[in-house]
Design a protein around this motif. Structure first.
Motif, short mmCIF file in Angstrom:
data_model
loop_
_atom_site.label_atom_id
_atom_site.label_comp_id
_atom_site.label_asym_id
_atom_site.label_seq_id
_atom_site.Cartn_x
_atom_site.Cartn_y
_atom_site.Cartn_z
N VAL A 106 0.86 -1.18 0.00
CA VAL A 106 0.00 0.00 0.00
C VAL A 106 0.90 1.23 0.00
O VAL A 106 1.78 1.36 0.86
CB VAL A 106 -0.91 0.00 1.24
CG1 VAL A 106 -1.74 1.27 1.30
CG2 VAL A 106 -1.80 -1.23 1.25
N THR A 137 1.72 4.73 0.93
CA THR A 137 1.30 5.62 2.01
C THR A 137 1.50 7.08 1.64
O THR A 137 0.62 7.91 1.83
CB THR A 137 2.08 5.31 3.29
OG1 THR A 137 1.95 3.92 3.57
CG2 THR A 137 1.56 6.09 4.46
N ALA A 138 2.68 7.39 1.10
CA ALA A 138 2.97 8.78 0.75
C ALA A 138 4.08 8.82 -0.29
O ALA A 138 4.85 7.88 -0.44
CB ALA A 138 3.39 9.57 1.98
N HIS A 150 3.68 0.52 2.76
CA HIS A 150 3.35 -0.36 3.89
C HIS A 150 3.06 -1.76 3.33
O HIS A 150 2.23 -1.92 2.44
CB HIS A 150 2.14 0.18 4.64
CG HIS A 150 1.79 -0.63 5.84
ND1 HIS A 150 2.46 -0.51 7.02
CD2 HIS A 150 0.85 -1.59 6.04
CE1 HIS A 150 1.95 -1.34 7.91
NE2 HIS A 150 0.98 -2.02 7.32
N ASP A 161 6.82 -0.72 7.34
CA ASP A 161 6.83 0.48 6.50
C ASP A 161 8.21 0.60 5.86
O ASP A 161 9.23 0.49 6.55
CB ASP A 161 6.53 1.72 7.35
CG ASP A 161 5.09 1.73 7.84
OD1 ASP A 161 4.20 1.44 7.03
OD2 ASP A 161 4.88 2.03 9.03
N ARG A 198 -1.04 7.28 -5.71
CA ARG A 198 -0.95 8.12 -4.52
C ARG A 198 -2.30 8.17 -3.85
O ARG A 198 -3.34 8.32 -4.49
CB ARG A 198 -0.50 9.52 -4.92
CG ARG A 198 -0.37 10.47 -3.74
CD ARG A 198 0.20 11.79 -4.18
NE ARG A 198 -0.60 12.40 -5.23
CZ ARG A 198 -1.42 13.41 -5.04
NH1 ARG A 198 -1.55 13.96 -3.86
NH2 ARG A 198 -2.12 13.91 -6.03
N PRO A 199 -2.32 8.03 -2.53
CA PRO A 199 -3.60 8.11 -1.83
C PRO A 199 -4.17 9.52 -1.91
O PRO A 199 -3.43 10.50 -1.86
CB PRO A 199 -3.26 7.73 -0.39
CG PRO A 199 -1.80 7.98 -0.25
CD PRO A 199 -1.20 7.81 -1.60
#
Length: 160
Positions: free
Chosen positions: A100, A102-103, A115, A120, A155-156
């Motif tokens: 995933v 995260t940033a 992650h 992380d 990107r989230p």
């Protein structure tokens, strides 16, 4: 210094208890045959009290197969049938856990925070983590390679 009878009572009682304890312990060890100090005590050899009973039960069971005895706990007898159960093992497909994103930190040397499996990772383009190789990092996405397959992480969005 004067000796008082009250002062001697405590040590005398302690010495007496010690002597009696040692005497009983040594007697028990002698009787059990674990101490070969004095030959005063002979070993007592006793017959097994259940020996004759065990022998008679063994003789009764030796004669039992031809007598046609039945099981007293069953109401009737049934022929025994051999049942063979075959089971096939259930193989569960391994649960695939995807990384995933995260940033993304966009600057002269872009980095991404990813992650995966409770860890992380901070990665750069060309870097490796877990079983993934980072192909590229842009402002909005990270491209990964996993065993020859390309995986794109976006990107989230704010609020996710």
């Amino acid at each position: 210094m004067r000796l008082d009878a009250r002062m001697l009572v405590g040590p005398l009682v302690a010495a007496l208890v010690l002597i009696l304890t040692l005497q009983q312990t040594m007697n028990s060890l002698h009787r059990a045959g674990l101490w070969a100090g004095n030959a005063r005590f002979g070993t007592v050899r006793s017959d097994d009290p259940y020996g004759r009973l065990d022998q008679s039960i063994a003789r009764a069971h030796a004669a039992a197969p031809g007598t046609g005895l039945r099981d007293p706990f069953s109401f009737y007898t049934t022929p025994s049938v051999a049942v063979h159960h075959t089971t096939t093992p259930v193989v569960k497909a391994p649960k695939v856990v995807l990384p995933v994103l995260t940033a993304i930190i966009s600057d002269a040397d872009p980095r991404a925070l990813i992650h995966l499996n409770g860890h992380d990772y901070t990665v750069r383009a060309g870097g490796l983590f877990d079983e993934y190789r980072v192909i590229s990092i842009t402002r909005d996405q990270v491209t990964l390679d996993h065993n020859g397959q390309s995986l794109v992480l976006n990107r989230p969005l704010k609020g996710e």
